[in-house]
Design a protein around this motif. Structure first.
Motif, PDB file in Angstrom:
ATOM      1  N   PRO A   2      45.538  -4.643  57.855  1.00  0.00           N
ATOM      2  CA  PRO A   2      44.887  -3.396  57.442  1.00  0.00           C
ATOM      3  C   PRO A   2      45.164  -3.089  55.964  1.00  0.00           C
ATOM      4  N   GLU A   3      44.267  -2.341  55.352  1.00  0.00           N
ATOM      5  CA  GLU A   3      44.488  -1.903  53.975  1.00  0.00           C
ATOM      6  C   GLU A   3      45.438  -0.718  53.913  1.00  0.00           C
ATOM      7  N   ASN A   4      45.518   0.013  55.002  1.00  0.00           N
ATOM      8  CA  ASN A   4      46.411   1.172  55.070  1.00  0.00           C
ATOM      9  C   ASN A   4      47.323   1.067  56.284  1.00  0.00           C
ATOM     10  N   PRO A  62      37.952   4.457  63.902  1.00  0.00           N
ATOM     11  CA  PRO A  62      37.069   3.554  63.148  1.00  0.00           C
ATOM     12  C   PRO A  62      37.808   2.714  62.115  1.00  0.00           C
ATOM     13  N   GLU A  63      38.858   3.272  61.505  1.00  0.00           N
ATOM     14  CA  GLU A  63      39.611   2.504  60.508  1.00  0.00           C
ATOM     15  C   GLU A  63      40.453   1.423  61.176  1.00  0.00           C
ATOM     16  N   LYS A  64      41.032   1.732  62.333  1.00  0.00           N
ATOM     17  CA  LYS A  64      41.788   0.705  63.057  1.00  0.00           C
ATOM     18  C   LYS A  64      40.867  -0.414  63.537  1.00  0.00           C
ATOM     19  N   ASP A  65      39.657  -0.056  63.914  1.00  0.00           N
ATOM     20  CA  ASP A  65      38.716  -1.056  64.426  1.00  0.00           C
ATOM     21  C   ASP A  65      38.298  -2.068  63.367  1.00  0.00           C
ATOM     22  N   LEU A  66      38.509  -1.772  62.092  1.00  0.00           N
ATOM     23  CA  LEU A  66      38.185  -2.723  61.030  1.00  0.00           C
ATOM     24  C   LEU A  66      39.030  -3.992  61.126  1.00  0.00           C
ATOM     25  N   LEU A  73      46.047   6.223  62.320  1.00  0.00           N
ATOM     26  CA  LEU A  73      44.787   6.249  61.595  1.00  0.00           C
ATOM     27  C   LEU A  73      43.630   6.565  62.532  1.00  0.00           C
TER      28      LEU A  73
END
Length: 373
Positions: free
Chosen positions: A182-184, A115-119, A112
């Motif tokens: 994670p959501e994904n 930025p998405e992993k950092d969530l 991913l």
């Protein structure tokens, strides 16, 4: 309380000083002395225990429910843990579909955007994603550049509510942290929970075999693991597009901390090496359908140094190899408040960190602080 007699555990077979002027790339060992005779039997029953390497044997667990074979398999495990602290298991009963799904969702997460992993980044009180940084070599008081590795971690205790986790102590340790998911990919959490449950059952049976190998009652260790603090901390090694720094590795030389580790490696994609003697690194094969099992410092202490927690590392690939690599280690750790004392008097080995008694929380928190300090 504990009484320290040795500075730190390094390796049951000796430890090598790091060459800070060398590259992290180490070509695979190919000389004849690095491999045992393929197909050589550890026992008289070739269907039960076979080796492809005399230092890290391949042990078939498929007959472990049969009383006579169970003892034989346990003895083979004991031999491996005295010699190297490592062995490879097949016939373990973990469905291939589960390991495939675990690999797919986990690899999908690491691909991913940043930025998405950092969530779901790891932070105080929460376990999750951690970018490259820190080095496992620090746990042995060795200074190296940061490991070339990203991680995602979750813990069996991380699903407890906040009030329950407060009862796990205030040590700097992973089992006190809340899991963040994670959501994904959408099925990530479900698959991880299923995989952790399956690994917990396998690890518990391995501890039963350990007890047999030590001439103890098969359930000797059970009450030390009835609310265990085990975890998964996946290692993702990104493609290396630039040369490593001098002395830099995908994972620096280290020993594991706890009782045992069950490691999934990508089929036919190696990099794991185990130290034999003072300066001889041995490749550990990535055999399809297998897991690598090794013990950690706590188990070496528990056996009074009769079983060895051995130094290992993950080497950087050849400069022409720009592939990524993913490994999934499950760390089976006793109850945080379990008091561990040697089962027998210590051997003469100078490499085992010695204590009269030590709690699991004291032991692990001290190791973790070294890595991230």
């Amino acid at each position: 309380m504990e009484t320290a007699l040795r500075p730190h555990l390094v390796s049951g077979r000796g430890a090598a000083e790091l060459d800070e002027h060398s590259s992290g790339y180490s070509p695979p060992n190919r000389s004849p002395k690095n491999f045992g005779e393929r197909g050589k039997a550890v026992s008289s029953d070739q269907s039960t225990v076979m080796v492809t390497d005399d230092f890290v044997p391949v042990i078939d667990l498929s007959a472990r429910k049969e009383p006579g074979k169970r003892t034989e398999i346990a003895k083979a495990i004991g031999t491996a843990l005295r010699r190297s602290g490592f062995f490879i298991i097949v016939g373990h009963g973990i469905p291939k579909d589960l390991t495939d799904r675990m690999f797919t969702v986990t690899n999908g997460f690491f691909k991913l955007p940043e930025p998405e992993k950092d969530l779901v980044a790891s932070r105080p009180g929460v376990s999750g994603y951690r970018r490259a940084g820190g080095t496992l070599a620090r746990s042995l008081d060795q200074k190296t550049p940061p490991d070339l590795c990203e991680t995602f971690a979750a813990h069996v205790t991380g699903e407890m509510d906040d009030e329950e986790r407060l009862k796990l102590g205030n040590e700097w340790a992973s089992w006190t942290h809340k899991n963040i998911w994670p959501e994904n990919p959408p099925e990530f959490r479900k698959v991880w929970q299923e995989y952790m449950a399956a690994m917990g059952e396998l690890a518990a049976d391995l501890m039963h075999l350990f007890a047999i190998a030590l001439d103890l009652d098969e359930k000797f260790f059970d009450d030390k693991f009835d609310h265990h603090g085990s975890s998964i901390a996946v290692n993702y090694y990104p493609p290396q597009l630039t040369p490593p720094l001098p002395g830099q590795w995908r994972r620096g030389p280290h020993t594991d901390f706890g009782s045992l580790t069950i490691l999934y490696q990508e089929d036919n994609r190696g990099g794991l090496q185990v130290l034999q003697d003072e300066d001889h690194w041995r490749d550990v094969s990535a055999i399809p359908g297998s897991f690598v099992v090794n013990i950690g410092d706590l188990m070496a202490l528990w056996t009074g140094g009769r079983w060895v927690s051995t130094m290992h590392r993950v080497v950087t690939p050849h400069p022409d190899d720009t592939s990524s690599r993913l490994t999934i280690p499950y760390f089976y750790l006793p109850n945080h408040d379990a008091s561990i004392e040697p089962l027998r008097p210590f051997t003469d080995s100078p490499t085992v960190e010695r204590y009269d008694t030590v709690t699991v929380s004291e032991w692990v928190s001290r190791k973790v602080q070294k890595i991230f300090s």
